[in-house]
Design a protein around this motif. Structure first.
Motif, PDB file in Angstrom:
ATOM      1  N   LYS A   1       0.827  -1.205   0.000  1.00 47.87           N
ATOM      2  CA  LYS A   1       0.000   0.000   0.000  1.00 47.87           C
ATOM      3  C   LYS A   1       0.868   1.264   0.000  1.00 47.87           C
TER       4      LYS A   1
ATOM      5  N   CYS B   1       1.679   2.008   4.137  1.00 44.70           N
ATOM      6  CA  CYS B   1       1.990   0.922   5.067  1.00 44.70           C
ATOM      7  C   CYS B   1       2.409  -0.296   4.263  1.00 44.70           C
TER       8      CYS B   1
ATOM      9  N   CYS C   1       1.148  -3.309   4.016  1.00 44.21           N
ATOM     10  CA  CYS C   1       0.126  -4.317   3.722  1.00 44.21           C
ATOM     11  C   CYS C   1       0.089  -4.606   2.216  1.00 44.21           C
TER      12      CYS C   1
ATOM     13  N   CYS D   1      -4.790  -5.640   6.117  1.00 48.23           N
ATOM     14  CA  CYS D   1      -4.874  -4.394   6.883  1.00 48.23           C
ATOM     15  C   CYS D   1      -3.926  -4.410   8.064  1.00 48.23           C
ATOM     16  N   CYS D   2      -3.654  -3.206   8.558  1.00 46.77           N
ATOM     17  CA  CYS D   2      -2.826  -3.054   9.753  1.00 46.77           C
ATOM     18  C   CYS D   2      -3.304  -1.799  10.476  1.00 46.77           C
TER      19      CYS D   2
ATOM     20  N   CYS E   1      -3.404   1.493   7.989  1.00 48.58           N
ATOM     21  CA  CYS E   1      -4.469   1.695   6.995  1.00 48.58           C
ATOM     22  C   CYS E   1      -5.851   1.599   7.625  1.00 48.58           C
TER      23      CYS E   1
HETATM   24 ZN   LIG Z   1      -1.832  -1.416   6.381  1.00 46.20          ZN
END
Ligand SMILES: [Zn+2]
Lengths: 479, 95
Positions: free
Chosen positions: A23, A26, A28, A40-41, A44
């Motif tokens: 992304k 980040c 991901c 996701c993390c 995001c």
């Molecule tokens: Zn993320």
């Protein structure tokens, strides 16, 4: 006044998903699909206390896109926050670019029925995608999946240079084709990685002021974009013709009803309160950095076209068509090197392959076979192993089952009969059954020969070698 | 320069805030004061100073394009007031 008295003025905002691995802010994965909320993390998902860090590839790809579309590249650039509330936007702002986009003042040249036309590109900036809302039919609410949130996009904003729906389609296809060539995006409209918003206004021909424009969103196929433009231009002309006034608004195109619907009222007219994102630092690009990216650009469609015209003997039309898509162009080059018959390869791409894709409502990137298979198909025709009638059937088969043509014709028993003895038998049989045609031929009706060849083809299910049939029929008829 | 009541109402609307008549009055005064305070910066001579486009002096802080994924999905969703099928559940959104 009639519709012909109006001119449609359009500008496009094209969102194109970059094919980076991760992304924009980040680490991901950007991979399409996946169980909800698994890519996701905390960053995001906009958890408090997290900080974004810009992906270097996003800058590189955006600069590539800018250079390939003749843009100026900013030496200093930054990210800004675009503020609005929507449940698919977890931070309640989108990180985008406001006054200092990475690329600006570019253009692309597109083919139109009236010749080449230059379409200006105002700017290309980087930004993050939003998440996805799912709705269920039981009315239990809406469901938020943030796998797409933070996927990098470039937004390409055109000048209001487009006048017809054909120009819009040509422009979009050109952008898609360029981004595919330079491999910054796979531009799959069916997966939403290329989307367009169209600004439409109408004015009386000869007018110098622009009319009030509306912005249509939510279009992700060439077909819906073209339909939406037609609908919206007609709607605006009707409003004006009936003494009404066009309201500047954002419209949502609904493909099912074929109509546009108002999304937000004028009162909330876009006030995004952009400001520099204090979590991110300035982007400074050196001459050396830009020069290196320039050098890394692959051969672009314009240059391929020149080569096809000069070295491979294609016509202007064929060269335009084949270079219109990276997938066609790569297939053309591979197939031509396999069979050595570039002209025939280009004809197959332009006629049958394009037609079948169109019937299947597919794009060239969805082709399941490669130039290797197409090259062999042309070789088989050139060697006389199969007739072009059979080759068409083999091609249809390749769309269903992407195997080597030699394998297909073997499995189907479609090998051309070139054995003189066997063909002589068929010729004798057909002549015996059609005395009238013999008489017609002798009376000077050349058409009768075509009929006889057709009958022999029918008899052999299209497998007889047509040149041989012709020759043997003539021998018999002229005895 | 003053921030009018109308501007306060507009900003509140964009921020999805419901303000009372009294609050609108108060914020109009407060924001005007803040703006006047910030305006003092305009009196500084910047003739030989280049344009600043970011507040931080650092530049080109980038990340490599490498996937790092070690997040527990349960943990990400644990504070959601409502969830279902691995997603955040929210009141129905109509376009
Ligand atoms: Zn993320």
């Amino acid at each position: 006044m009639a519709r012909e008295d109006y001119e449609i003025v359009m500008g496009l905002e094209v969102h194109c998903e970059l094919s980076t691995k991760t992304k924009i802010f980040c680490s991901c994965p950007t991979e399409f699909g996946g169980e909800p909320n698994t890519h996701c993390c905390p960053i995001c998902m906009a958890m408090p206390g997290t900080l974004p860090v810009l992906n270097e590839k996003v800058v590189e790809y955006a600069v590539k896109a800018g250079l390939a579309t003749n843009c100026q590249i900013a030496r200093k650039s930054k990210n800004d926050r675009k503020n609005y509330f929507y449940p698919d936007l977890p931070k309640a702002y989108q990180i985008s670019q406001f006054d200092l986009p990475l690329c600006y003042e570019g253009y692309v040249d597109v083919e139109t029925p009236e010749g080449e036309k230059r379409i200006g590109i105002t700017r290309i900036h980087i930004e993050e995608d939003a998440g996805k809302l799912n709705h269920d039919e039981y009315g239990r609410g809406s469901f938020v999946d943030l796998n797409r949130a933070g996927v990098p996009l470039i937004e390409v904003v055109s000048e209001p240079d487009l006048r017809t729906k054909e120009e819009v389609e040509a422009y979009l296809r050109k952008l898609k084709s360029i981004f595919e060539y330079i491999e910054v995006s796979d531009c799959k409209m069916q997966e939403g990685s290329l989307r367009a918003d169209v600004n439409v206004s109408v004015r009386k021909k000869g007018a110098t002021e622009f009319g009030t424009r509306t912005e249509m969103k939510n279009m992700n196929s060439f077909r819906s974009i073209v339909r939406a433009i037609e609908y919206e231009a007609n709607r605006q002309i009707d409003v004006i013709e009936n003494g009404g006034v066009i309201t500047q608004e954002t419209l949502r195109w609904d493909d099912v009803s074929g109509k546009t619907f108002s999304m937000r009222d004028k009162e909330d007219a876009q006030d995004y309160r952009y400001f520099p994102d204090p979590d991110l630092v300035e982007i400074r690009l050196s001459e050396e950095y830009i020069e290196n990216i320039k050098k890394s650009l692959p051969e672009l469609p314009e240059s391929r076209k020149k080569r096809y015209l000069e070295d491979m003997g294609l016509t202007e039309k064929a060269a335009n068509f084949v270079t219109g898509s990276k997938y066609y162009s790569n297939m053309f080059e591979e197939a031509s090197s396999v069979c050595g018959n570039a002209k025939s390869v280009s004809n197959w791409i332009m006629s049958d392959i394009a037609r079948i894709l169109n019937e299947r409502e597919e794009e060239p990137d969805e082709l399941k076979f490669s130039g290797k298979e197409l090259g062999e198909l042309v070789t088989l025709i050139d060697k006389g192993t199969i007739s072009s009638a059979i080759a068409k059937k083999v091609l249809e088969e390749m769309f269903k089952n992407p195997e080597m043509p030699s394998k297909i014709i073997e499995a189907k028993g479609w090998i051309q009969i070139s054995d003189e003895g066997a063909i002589k038998e068929v010729v004798a049989k057909v002549l015996e059954a059609n005395p009238q045609s013999i008489a017609d031929y002798k009376a000077g009706k050349d058409k009768a020969l075509g009929f006889l060849v057709g009958q022999a083809m029918k008899e052999t299910k299209g497998k007889a070698n047509p040149q041989m049939l012709n020759k043997l029929f003539l021998e018999e008829l002229n005895k | 320069m003053a921030i009018s009541k109308e501007e306060v109402i507009h900003i509140a609307k964009l921020a999805s805030l419901n303000l009372t008549e009294e609050e609108i009055e108060r914020y109009s005064n407060d924001m005007t004061e803040i703006l006047e305070f910030a305006n003092e910066i305009n009196s500084v001579n910047t003739d030989n100073v280049g344009e600043t486009i970011a507040a931080n002096e650092k530049y080109n802080v980038f990340r490599k394009d490498e996937i790092k994924q070690n997040v527990d999905k349960e943990a990400l969703l644990q504070n959601a007031p409502s969830k279902d099928d691995g997603m955040f559940r929210i009141p129905k959104v109509i376009n």
